[in-house]
Design an enzyme around this catalytic site. Structure first.
Site, PDB file in Angstrom:
ATOM      1  N   GLU A   1     -22.225  48.077  20.904  1.00 11.76           N
ATOM      2  CA  GLU A   1     -21.460  49.165  20.293  1.00 11.76           C
ATOM      3  C   GLU A   1     -20.031  49.178  20.837  1.00 11.76           C
ATOM      4  OE1 GLU A   1     -21.984  54.015  19.718  1.00 11.76           O
ATOM      5  OE2 GLU A   1     -23.693  52.789  20.344  1.00 11.76           O
TER       6      GLU A   1
ATOM      7  N   SER B   1     -24.234  58.172  25.739  1.00  9.63           N
ATOM      8  CA  SER B   1     -23.680  57.081  26.545  1.00  9.63           C
ATOM      9  C   SER B   1     -22.165  57.020  26.365  1.00  9.63           C
ATOM     10  CB  SER B   1     -24.307  55.742  26.132  1.00  9.63           C
ATOM     11  OG  SER B   1     -24.021  55.444  24.778  1.00  9.63           O
ATOM     12  N   THR B   2     -21.522  56.307  27.283  1.00 10.99           N
ATOM     13  CA  THR B   2     -20.080  56.100  27.190  1.00 10.99           C
ATOM     14  C   THR B   2     -19.793  54.632  27.451  1.00 10.99           C
ATOM     15  OG1 THR B   2     -17.925  56.902  27.951  1.00 10.99           O
ATOM     16  CG2 THR B   2     -19.606  56.631  29.630  1.00 10.99           C
TER      17      THR B   2
END
Length: 466
Positions: free
Chosen positions: A211, A243-244
């Site tokens: 991603e 998430s990051t």
């Protein structure tokens, strides 16, 4: 004496033209009998019908040559001697936690260059696929609705050669494996019934690192950094709910040598190879981080009348908050030491030894998206529609102001103190100093800055390799 002529196409296909009239006329000194003249006329006619009237060579399934202004019956359109616009389509479904979105991309292909985005068609529906976890058949209707949009956007003659892909993100990652598999199988059924190009890997759950890489591709494509070998790329920061991600192309060999091996990857795109530093921190997206800072545990409901009490909330605040289908009772803590310092300590504890610092990011240009953008809008640093820039210290200063004012007044959003404190601390833990300026954008050149465009490029590139 006649010669054999060959033409190599842009995709590497070799076309043997054989002995033609042009070859026969190569030498003007040759004497040509009358019967030979008749032969030359017939040979010329055959050459015309073979290489002008019909396409000169076939394209692989991911490549299309069409024009908007000429019909498919125009013999000039497919002549190798005349220029024609070459278009390629790709369809990407973004199956997120709150909805499913379709992106239909139309690319203009140019000789020896990265493709150009000619047009994007976009539509979103709600709810997300995960809402049908207990009844997968119900997801068919929404998928078919979006496929109808694709049929209207892609010329019918290109349907069976236009790749169709669905990638699911956080919503399906959080589901039990069996339920997620049943949903994806149902989507595969619908895709298999469609006229578009669908393969075994067309439907999948997207890895967090992929991603980040796809979002990096999107941003650098849209700003033109992938259209030349001497262009400088930019880094990408994205923060979702669970998430990051951070992704950039390191220029310092030390970064590559000192980083964990799974943070470094090699990506080939548009005839160039990029070395990338990319990592997705699962559990450090804004919503998951909120829960951890408040003292909760992911996926574990509170027992009975248990409450999550935090100094990051206003002292007189009490409410219910839902995360990942679990409802929590949250409450502010009576002030002791200043609220910002108390909240800062909670955030530091939640992030302790969970983030890898990359020293090189100090010197690089970075774009930031999603919740980085939303919270900058909340504190009036950027315009909601046009975006802008923000320094890390502006998150920090806004956090102090919002947190310490909660004794007298409720903030614009009950979690604003917590969110701003978390973002400012996280950025510093990642290696960004207080004076570092980030670019914030929802769109670049009127195109959404999501991972969908980059993932489409990546998938089409995989088709070309197979």
């Amino acid at each position: 004496m006649c010669c054999n002529k060959s033409v190599v196409t842009r995709n590497g296909f070799l076309l043997n033209l054989g002995k033609t009239a042009a070859c026969a006329l190569h030498s003007k000194k040759m004497r040509i009998p009358k019967l030979a003249s008749v032969f030359l006329i017939l040979a010329g006619l055959v050459a015309y019908l073979t290489y002008v009237k019909w396409p000169a060579f076939s394209k692989p399934p991911y490549y299309h040559s069409t024009t908007d202004s000429r019909s498919d019956d125009d013999p000039k359109q497919n002549s190798p001697n005349l220029s024609a616009d070459r278009f390629q389509y790709g369809i990407m479904f973004d199956a997120g936690s709150t909805g499913t979105r379709i992106h239909i991309f139309k690319f203009l292909l140019e000789e020896n260059e990265a493709p150009r985005l000619s047009h994007e068609t976009f539509k979103a529906i709600k709810p997300g696929l995960s809402a049908y976890a207990d009844n997968p058949d119900k997801c068919r209707e929404g998928i078919k609705e979006l496929l109808d949009v694709a049929k209207e956007s892609v010329p019918g003659s290109l349907w069976n050669s236009t790749p169709l892909v669905l990638k699911a993100t956080a919503g399906l990652r959080l589901l039990p494996g069996e339920k997620a598999t049943q949903l994806l199988d149902k989507v595969r059924e619908v895709f298999g019934e469609s006229p578009f190009l669908s393969r075994g890997d067309s439907v999948s759950i997207m890895d967090g690192t992929d991603e980040g890489i796809s979002a990096w591709l999107t941003v650098n494509f849209l700003i033109g950094s992938l259209h030349g070998s001497d262009m400088t790329t930019v880094g990408m920061l994205d923060m979702g709910g669970g998430s990051t991600q951070i992704t950039f192309s390191p220029q310092d060999e030390k970064t590559i040598q000192t980083s964990p091996i799974d943070y470094i990857t090699s990506l080939k795109m548009f005839n160039s190879t990029h070395t990338l530093y990319s990592h997705s921190y699962l559990g450090l997206g804004l919503m998951s981080a909120r829960l951890a800072i408040l003292g909760g545990i992911e996926g574990q409901p509170l027992e009975g009348s248990q409450e999550l009490v935090s100094p990051c909330l206003a002292p007189d605040f009490t409410d219910h908050w839902e995360h990942a289908e679990v409802v929590y009772t949250v409450k502010g803590q009576k002030a002791g030491e200043p609220i910002y310092e108390s909240c800062y300590n909670k955030v530091e504890k939640a992030l302790y030894r969970k983030v890898k610092k990359a020293e090189e990011v100090k010197e690089m240009s970075f774009y930031a998206f999603s919740y980085y953008y939303d919270r900058a809008v909340d504190i009036d640093v950027i315009d909601e529609k046009t975006g802008g820039v923000i320094a890390v210290r502006q998150y920090t200063e806004a956090a102090k102001k919002v947190c310490n004012s909660m004794v007298e007044e409720q903030p614009k959003h009950p979690f604003l103190c917590l969110d701003l404190t978390y973002i400012s601390v996280l950025l510093q833990e990642l290696g960004f100093p207080q004076d570092k300026v980030l670019k914030l954008a929802r769109k670049i050149n009127d195109v959404e800055t999501s991972w969908a465009l980059g993932a489409t490029f990546h998938y089409i590139e995989s088709l070309s390799r197979h």
